[in-house]
Design an enzyme around this catalytic site. Structure first.
Site, PDB file in Angstrom:
ATOM      1  N   ALA A 145     -12.998 -15.737  -2.559  1.00 54.41           N
ATOM      2  CA  ALA A 145     -12.274 -16.765  -2.030  1.00 54.41           C
ATOM      3  C   ALA A 145     -12.187 -17.919  -2.547  1.00 54.41           C
ATOM      4  O   ALA A 145     -13.093 -18.265  -3.586  1.00 54.41           O
ATOM      5  CB  ALA A 145     -13.498 -16.929  -0.745  1.00 54.41           C
TER       6      ALA A 145
ATOM      7  N   GLY B 261     -15.026 -12.394  -2.073  1.00 48.53           N
ATOM      8  CA  GLY B 261     -13.871 -11.918  -1.065  1.00 48.53           C
ATOM      9  C   GLY B 261     -13.053 -10.902  -1.673  1.00 48.53           C
ATOM     10  O   GLY B 261     -12.574 -10.240  -0.861  1.00 48.53           O
TER      11      GLY B 261
ATOM     12  N   GLU C 114     -15.133  -7.722  -1.427  1.00 44.63           N
ATOM     13  CA  GLU C 114     -14.820  -7.458   0.191  1.00 44.63           C
ATOM     14  C   GLU C 114     -13.525  -6.907   0.450  1.00 44.63           C
ATOM     15  O   GLU C 114     -13.645  -5.916   1.307  1.00 44.63           O
ATOM     16  CB  GLU C 114     -15.310  -8.721   0.997  1.00 44.63           C
ATOM     17  CG  GLU C 114     -16.824  -9.107   0.576  1.00 44.63           C
ATOM     18  CD  GLU C 114     -16.977 -10.497   1.201  1.00 44.63           C
ATOM     19  OE1 GLU C 114     -16.448 -11.582   0.926  1.00 44.63           O
ATOM     20  OE2 GLU C 114     -17.707 -10.609   2.303  1.00 44.63           O
TER      21      GLU C 114
ATOM     22  N   GLU D  65     -21.754 -14.719  -4.258  1.00 38.95           N
ATOM     23  CA  GLU D  65     -22.113 -15.998  -3.285  1.00 38.95           C
ATOM     24  C   GLU D  65     -23.315 -16.687  -3.268  1.00 38.95           C
ATOM     25  O   GLU D  65     -23.444 -17.725  -3.032  1.00 38.95           O
ATOM     26  CB  GLU D  65     -21.950 -15.388  -1.969  1.00 38.95           C
ATOM     27  CG  GLU D  65     -20.266 -15.116  -1.526  1.00 38.95           C
ATOM     28  CD  GLU D  65     -20.053 -13.664  -1.823  1.00 38.95           C
ATOM     29  OE1 GLU D  65     -20.801 -12.940  -2.497  1.00 38.95           O
ATOM     30  OE2 GLU D  65     -18.867 -13.149  -1.334  1.00 38.95           O
TER      31      GLU D  65
HETATM   32  N1  COA Z   1     -11.906 -19.797  -6.413  1.00 35.88           N
HETATM   33  C1  COA Z   1     -10.948 -20.856  -6.786  1.00 35.88           C
HETATM   34  N2  COA Z   1     -10.637 -20.796  -8.266  1.00 35.88           N
HETATM   35  C2  COA Z   1     -11.085 -19.829  -8.891  1.00 35.88           C
HETATM   36  C3  COA Z   1     -11.885 -18.792  -8.517  1.00 35.88           C
HETATM   37  C4  COA Z   1     -12.120 -18.687  -7.117  1.00 35.88           C
HETATM   38  N3  COA Z   1     -12.920 -17.767  -6.643  1.00 35.88           N
HETATM   39  N4  COA Z   1     -12.163 -18.115  -9.652  1.00 35.88           N
HETATM   40  C5  COA Z   1     -11.485 -18.486 -10.671  1.00 35.88           C
HETATM   41  N5  COA Z   1     -10.997 -19.431 -10.225  1.00 35.88           N
HETATM   42  C6  COA Z   1      -9.843 -20.520 -11.290  1.00 35.88           C
HETATM   43  C7  COA Z   1     -10.762 -21.050 -11.971  1.00 35.88           C
HETATM   44  O1  COA Z   1     -11.202 -22.447 -11.524  1.00 35.88           O
HETATM   45  C8  COA Z   1      -9.790 -21.445 -13.206  1.00 35.88           C
HETATM   46  O2  COA Z   1      -8.828 -22.333 -12.860  1.00 35.88           O
HETATM   47  P1  COA Z   1      -8.563 -23.618 -13.727  1.00 35.88           P
HETATM   48  O3  COA Z   1      -7.569 -22.916 -14.844  1.00 35.88           O
HETATM   49  O4  COA Z   1      -7.579 -24.413 -12.804  1.00 35.88           O
HETATM   50  O5  COA Z   1      -9.646 -24.402 -14.006  1.00 35.88           O
HETATM   51  C9  COA Z   1      -8.966 -20.032 -13.244  1.00 35.88           C
HETATM   52  O6  COA Z   1      -9.152 -19.523 -12.097  1.00 35.88           O
HETATM   53  C10 COA Z   1      -9.548 -19.328 -14.200  1.00 35.88           C
HETATM   54  O7  COA Z   1     -10.793 -18.931 -14.244  1.00 35.88           O
HETATM   55  P2  COA Z   1     -11.826 -19.356 -15.536  1.00 35.88           P
HETATM   56  O8  COA Z   1     -13.206 -19.754 -14.850  1.00 35.88           O
HETATM   57  O9  COA Z   1     -11.469 -20.192 -16.311  1.00 35.88           O
HETATM   58  O10 COA Z   1     -11.922 -17.593 -16.062  1.00 35.88           O
HETATM   59  P3  COA Z   1     -13.296 -17.093 -16.940  1.00 35.88           P
HETATM   60  O11 COA Z   1     -12.391 -15.912 -17.516  1.00 35.88           O
HETATM   61  O12 COA Z   1     -13.784 -18.266 -17.512  1.00 35.88           O
HETATM   62  O13 COA Z   1     -14.303 -16.674 -15.763  1.00 35.88           O
HETATM   63  C11 COA Z   1     -14.889 -15.662 -13.609  1.00 35.88           C
HETATM   64  C12 COA Z   1     -13.962 -15.541 -14.817  1.00 35.88           C
HETATM   65  C13 COA Z   1     -14.404 -14.652 -12.617  1.00 35.88           C
HETATM   66  C14 COA Z   1     -16.303 -15.183 -14.082  1.00 35.88           C
HETATM   67  C15 COA Z   1     -14.982 -17.129 -13.029  1.00 35.88           C
HETATM   68  O14 COA Z   1     -13.604 -17.578 -12.661  1.00 35.88           O
HETATM   69  C16 COA Z   1     -15.561 -17.159 -11.553  1.00 35.88           C
HETATM   70  O15 COA Z   1     -17.121 -16.897 -11.997  1.00 35.88           O
HETATM   71  N6  COA Z   1     -15.091 -17.199 -10.482  1.00 35.88           N
HETATM   72  C17 COA Z   1     -15.621 -17.545  -9.404  1.00 35.88           C
HETATM   73  C18 COA Z   1     -16.190 -16.046  -8.910  1.00 35.88           C
HETATM   74  C19 COA Z   1     -16.944 -16.291  -7.540  1.00 35.88           C
HETATM   75  O16 COA Z   1     -17.814 -16.814  -7.514  1.00 35.88           O
HETATM   76  N7  COA Z   1     -16.291 -15.760  -6.515  1.00 35.88           N
HETATM   77  C20 COA Z   1     -16.984 -15.925  -5.063  1.00 35.88           C
HETATM   78  C21 COA Z   1     -16.257 -16.877  -4.324  1.00 35.88           C
HETATM   79  S1  COA Z   1     -17.058 -16.874  -2.877  1.00 35.88           S
END
Ligand code: COA
Length: 259
Positions: free
Chosen positions: A66, A111, A114, A134
């Site tokens: 999400a 999400g 999910e 989460e």
């Molecule tokens: N919601 C909003 N933005 C998200 C996102 C999410 N769930 N997951 C990634 N993004 C965005 C990042 O903020 C970043 O945006 P920016 O370039 O404007 O700063 C972009 O996507 C790229 O992500 P980044 O974190 O730089 O990539 P990464 O390769 O370093 O890491 C992940 C990848 C997936 C490990 C990391 O993005 C992450 O942990 N995301 C969240 C996962 C999460 O907690 N999901 C559950 C949500 S309830």
């Protein structure tokens, strides 16, 4: 129809829906959810669409969760409403009479995991990663994850994955039964389409009743065995059943009409 956050392509009656926010790893914001809601309605209503592949744009992510940037302003009531909105869409995916398969091409987190779990089954690229992180944010899965993860991998493993927030890779997901097949990334969509093409040679009527009967097994409002009896009986009133049985007896390929 065209969508702001989705790309769609219809080939051989299979609609490929690509969630298209690669710069945000295809995170599910309100617009993506609204578009998903509309595209699923379109699938239900469009005769030419017989099956769906759901995937994410870019080489890195299916859906990374999400959209976390929308969370800060949410009150408990708005949080619950968001979960209900997402759950309702995912229920319609799960109960679609037409097969919907997630082709997981990278991160499927929160999400995203999910969403994949709401599909009828999942394929994955070798670089896919799954998780319900989460708890890192002080919340729990809200789009059905606590329920479907438990159904798919069992209570103990689901508890561990959701309490640690740890990610697993495609081979671990295969071992757990979270995905059915793992392919090289460049083969993911074509191999998933091959699976669906096989399904599309079968009676659409019967395939949709398989979906209903299997889903009944997870619905505590109905007895799944009774539901199977009812659906099995209904099949005997269909043209598809007459065609399937006649084709077998006449040693020819059946030609089903979903009637
Ligand atoms: N919601 C909003 N933005 C998200 C996102 C999410 N769930 N997951 C990634 N993004 C965005 C990042 O903020 C970043 O945006 P920016 O370039 O404007 O700063 C972009 O996507 C790229 O992500 P980044 O974190 O730089 O990539 P990464 O390769 O370093 O890491 C992940 C990848 C997936 C490990 C990391 O993005 C992450 O942990 N995301 C969240 C996962 C999460 O907690 N999901 C559950 C949500 S309830």
């Amino acid at each position: 129809m065209t969508y702001q956050t989705l790309l769609t392509e219809l080939n051989n009656n299979i609609l490929t829906v690509t969630i298209n926010r690669p710069d945000k790893l295809n995170a599910l914001n309100k617009m993506v959810l609204a578009d998903l809601d509309m595209v699923i309605k379109e699938v239900y209503e469009t005769n030419e669409m017989h099956a769906v592949i759901l995937t994410g744009a870019g080489p890195k992510a299916f859906v990374a969760g999400a959209d976390i940037s929308e969370f800060m302003s949410l009150s408990p009531e708005k949080g619950a409403a968001l979960a209900k909105f997402g759950q309702d869409i995912f229920f319609r995916i799960e109960h679609s009479p037409k097969p919907i398969v997630a082709a997981v091409n990278g991160f499927a987190l929160g999400g995203g995991c999910e969403l994949a779990m709401s599909c009828h089954f999942r394929t994955a690229s070798a670089n896919a990663k799954f998780g319900q992180p989460e708890v890192n944010l002080g919340i729990i899965p809200g789009y059905g994850g606590t329920q479907r993860m438990t159904q798919l991998v069992g209570k103990g493993k689901a508890m561990e994955l959701m309490m640690t927030g740890n990610m697993i890779d495609a081979s671990q997901a295969l071992e757990l039964g979270l995905v059915n097949h793992v392919y090289e990334a460049d083969q993911l969509l074509t191999q998933t389409a091959v699976l669906l093409q096989t399904i599309l040679t079968k009676s659409p009527y019967a395939v949709s009743r398989v979906i209903s009967a299997v889903n009944a097994s997870f619905n505590n409002q109905v007895n799944g065995f009774d539901e199977e009896v009812r659906l099995f009986g209904e099949c005997f009133g269909t043209e598809d059943m007459k065609e399937g049985v006649s084709a077998f007896l006449e040693k020819r390929k059946p030609s089903f009409r979903n009637s």
